[in-house]
Design a protein around this motif. Structure first.
Motif, PDB file in Angstrom:
ATOM      1  N   ALA A 266       0.841  -1.197   0.000  1.00 51.73           N
ATOM      2  CA  ALA A 266       0.000   0.000   0.000  1.00 51.73           C
ATOM      3  C   ALA A 266       0.874   1.244   0.000  1.00 51.73           C
ATOM      4  CB  ALA A 266      -0.930   0.009   1.212  1.00 51.73           C
ATOM      5  N   PHE A 267       0.283   2.334  -0.481  1.00 48.10           N
ATOM      6  CA  PHE A 267       0.945   3.630  -0.458  1.00 48.10           C
ATOM      7  C   PHE A 267       0.462   4.416   0.746  1.00 48.10           C
ATOM      8  CE2 PHE A 267       1.353   2.373  -4.852  1.00 48.10           C
ATOM      9  CZ  PHE A 267       2.630   2.811  -5.189  1.00 48.10           C
ATOM     10  N   VAL A 268       1.412   4.845   1.560  1.00 48.80           N
ATOM     11  CA  VAL A 268       1.127   5.723   2.688  1.00 48.80           C
ATOM     12  C   VAL A 268       1.771   7.060   2.337  1.00 48.80           C
ATOM     13  CG1 VAL A 268       1.344   6.069   5.165  1.00 48.80           C
ATOM     14  CG2 VAL A 268       1.182   3.743   4.240  1.00 48.80           C
ATOM     15  N   GLY A 269       0.949   8.047   1.999  1.00 47.47           N
ATOM     16  CA  GLY A 269       1.506   9.236   1.368  1.00 47.47           C
ATOM     17  C   GLY A 269       2.088   8.825   0.030  1.00 47.47           C
ATOM     18  N   ASN A 270       3.349   9.169  -0.186  1.00 47.88           N
ATOM     19  CA  ASN A 270       4.019   8.771  -1.428  1.00 47.88           C
ATOM     20  C   ASN A 270       4.900   7.539  -1.249  1.00 47.88           C
ATOM     21  OD1 ASN A 270       2.991  10.927  -3.004  1.00 47.88           O
ATOM     22  ND2 ASN A 270       4.503  12.313  -2.082  1.00 47.88           N
ATOM     23  N   THR A 271       4.846   6.930  -0.064  1.00 50.02           N
ATOM     24  CA  THR A 271       5.741   5.824   0.255  1.00 50.02           C
ATOM     25  C   THR A 271       5.024   4.487   0.090  1.00 50.02           C
ATOM     26  OG1 THR A 271       6.912   7.226   1.839  1.00 50.02           O
ATOM     27  CG2 THR A 271       7.258   4.843   2.009  1.00 50.02           C
ATOM     28  N   ARG A 272       5.602   3.627  -0.698  1.00 45.81           N
ATOM     29  CA  ARG A 272       5.027   2.293  -0.893  1.00 45.81           C
ATOM     30  C   ARG A 272       5.644   1.338   0.133  1.00 45.81           C
ATOM     31  NH1 ARG A 272       6.100  -2.491  -3.570  1.00 45.81           N
ATOM     32  NH2 ARG A 272       4.325  -3.534  -4.571  1.00 45.81           N
ATOM     33  N   LEU A 273       4.774   0.689   0.908  1.00 46.41           N
ATOM     34  CA  LEU A 273       5.216  -0.247   1.938  1.00 46.41           C
ATOM     35  C   LEU A 273       4.633  -1.627   1.657  1.00 46.41           C
ATOM     36  CD1 LEU A 273       4.664   1.933   5.147  1.00 46.41           C
ATOM     37  CD2 LEU A 273       6.807   1.595   3.882  1.00 46.41           C
ATOM     38  N   ILE A 274       5.340  -2.661   2.110  1.00 46.01           N
ATOM     39  CA  ILE A 274       4.863  -4.035   1.962  1.00 46.01           C
ATOM     40  C   ILE A 274       4.927  -4.734   3.306  1.00 46.01           C
ATOM     41  CG2 ILE A 274       5.529  -4.237  -0.465  1.00 46.01           C
ATOM     42  CD1 ILE A 274       8.028  -5.789   0.427  1.00 46.01           C
ATOM     43  N   ASP A 275       4.107  -5.793   3.434  1.00 44.64           N
ATOM     44  CA  ASP A 275       4.123  -6.612   4.634  1.00 44.64           C
ATOM     45  C   ASP A 275       3.473  -7.938   4.270  1.00 44.64           C
ATOM     46  OD1 ASP A 275       4.480  -7.464   7.236  1.00 44.64           O
ATOM     47  OD2 ASP A 275       3.375  -5.798   8.155  1.00 44.64           O
ATOM     48  N   ASN A 276       3.684  -8.943   5.092  1.00 40.48           N
ATOM     49  CA  ASN A 276       3.102 -10.237   4.781  1.00 40.48           C
ATOM     50  C   ASN A 276       3.058 -11.107   6.025  1.00 40.48           C
ATOM     51  OD1 ASN A 276       5.513 -12.368   4.688  1.00 40.48           O
ATOM     52  ND2 ASN A 276       6.254 -10.484   3.716  1.00 40.48           N
ATOM     53  N   LEU A 277       2.360 -12.224   5.879  1.00 43.76           N
ATOM     54  CA  LEU A 277       2.192 -13.180   6.971  1.00 43.76           C
ATOM     55  C   LEU A 277       2.046 -14.564   6.364  1.00 43.76           C
ATOM     56  CD1 LEU A 277       1.388 -13.740  10.030  1.00 43.76           C
ATOM     57  CD2 LEU A 277      -0.978 -13.451   9.240  1.00 43.76           C
ATOM     58  N   LEU A 278       2.766 -15.527   6.916  1.00 41.63           N
ATOM     59  CA  LEU A 278       2.615 -16.910   6.484  1.00 41.63           C
ATOM     60  C   LEU A 278       1.532 -17.587   7.322  1.00 41.63           C
ATOM     61  CD1 LEU A 278       6.343 -17.979   5.996  1.00 41.63           C
ATOM     62  CD2 LEU A 278       4.575 -17.963   4.221  1.00 41.63           C
ATOM     63  N   LEU A 279       0.553 -18.148   6.650  1.00 42.09           N
ATOM     64  CA  LEU A 279      -0.507 -18.882   7.333  1.00 42.09           C
ATOM     65  C   LEU A 279      -0.196 -20.366   7.277  1.00 42.09           C
ATOM     66  CD1 LEU A 279      -3.660 -17.058   5.921  1.00 42.09           C
ATOM     67  CD2 LEU A 279      -2.528 -16.657   8.106  1.00 42.09           C
TER      68      LEU A 279
END
Length: 279
Positions: A266-279
């Motif tokens: 997702a973009f927060v302001g102009n910053t693209r961030l990533i995250d994840n979780l293994l199920l």
């Protein structure tokens, strides 16, 4: 701690270490180091005789409108951190050293490279696989260390290692988070105080997915709806993707009972961030 700027110097030093029978661990980075990077260094130190860290902001993995020019470069601070962690050597080449004039060879892992971040950032993974294959050829490490935060990158590189028979072990280390759950990233320093709070939407969304899965929900469609519901509460955060995929192929799945990677960008302001979780 040794610092090398040329391929020839780094190759020679790594060859000498291997010739002495020492186990070499490599931690590839783009610098601007944080605790996530240092966790990789510590894992490498625990398993290897010597640790090499590369610091190289790789231009070929940035798109034309991305943040290559402003990507944080903190070389002196990075060196001080790595020295305290007992790193044996740093390889910090200039762009011209890694991509000499006339260089036209690239490594592309077809299929998996076009999914998740590869779909959002065309050509990104071609740049990643090219520079990492170069680093593998230069250092010829016994083990290479990467973070689970870059799960799509891990999938692409793991396939590259298998397909091209690199004689090394990929070691994937857990995501390191701030106390409030935000996944550590060099790009977090771009965030204003307000954006820093908004960025927690990514980890909150994954937390809701985890709770729903733990309660027995296995429909990928419903889990994605759960995550999107969290993002809807913070409309200034713009979703790039919310996906439930096979962690090795990054292909979409419909049911998570055999395991899955829940991934968000997702973009927060102009910053693209990533995250994840293994199920």
């Amino acid at each position: 701690m040794l610092i090398f700027k040329t391929v020839r110097e780094a190759q020679s030093a790594c060859a000498q270490l291997r010739g002495e029978g020492r186990i070499l661990g490599l931690v590839p980075t783009m610098g601007a180091l944080h605790e996530g990077h240092l966790s990789l260094v510590r894992a490498a130190r625990a398993e290897c005789d010597v640790v090499a860290v590369s610091i190289f902001v790789n231009p070929t993995q940035f798109g034309p409108n991305e943040d290559f020019s402003k990507y944080p470069r903190t070389f002196d601070e990075d060196c001080a951190l790595l020295k305290r962690e007992g790193v044996h050597m740093i390889f910090a080449p200039m762009v011209e050293e890694m991509y000499p004039a006339g260089a036209t060879t690239f490594v592309n892992v077809e299929g998996v490279s076009e999914r998740l971040d590869g779909a959002s950032r065309p050509g990104h993974f071609r740049g990643v696989t090219t520079v990492v294959s170069k680093l593998f050829h230069i250092a010829v490490p016994h083990k290479a260390y990467f973070g689970q935060k870059d799960a799509a990158q891990v999938a692409v590189l793991s396939k590259m290692v298998r397909d091209l028979n690199f004689p090394l072990q990929m070691v994937v280390c857990p995501i390191v988070r701030e106390a409030d759950g935000l996944a550590m990233s060099s790009r977090n320093r771009y965030l204003s105080a307000r954006e820093r709070q908004q960025a927690l939407t990514l980890s909150r969304a994954l937390g809701k997915v985890k709770d729903a899965a733990s309660a027995g929900e296995s429909s990928a469609e419903k889990l994605i709806e759960t995550a999107r519901g969290v993002f809807a509460e913070e409309p200034e955060v713009r979703i790039d993707y919310v996906a439930l995929v096979n962690p090795e192929t990054l292909e979409d799945i419909s049911d998570t009972r055999n395991g899955a990677l829940a991934a968000v960008a997702a973009f927060v302001g102009n910053t693209r961030l990533i995250d994840n979780l293994l199920l």
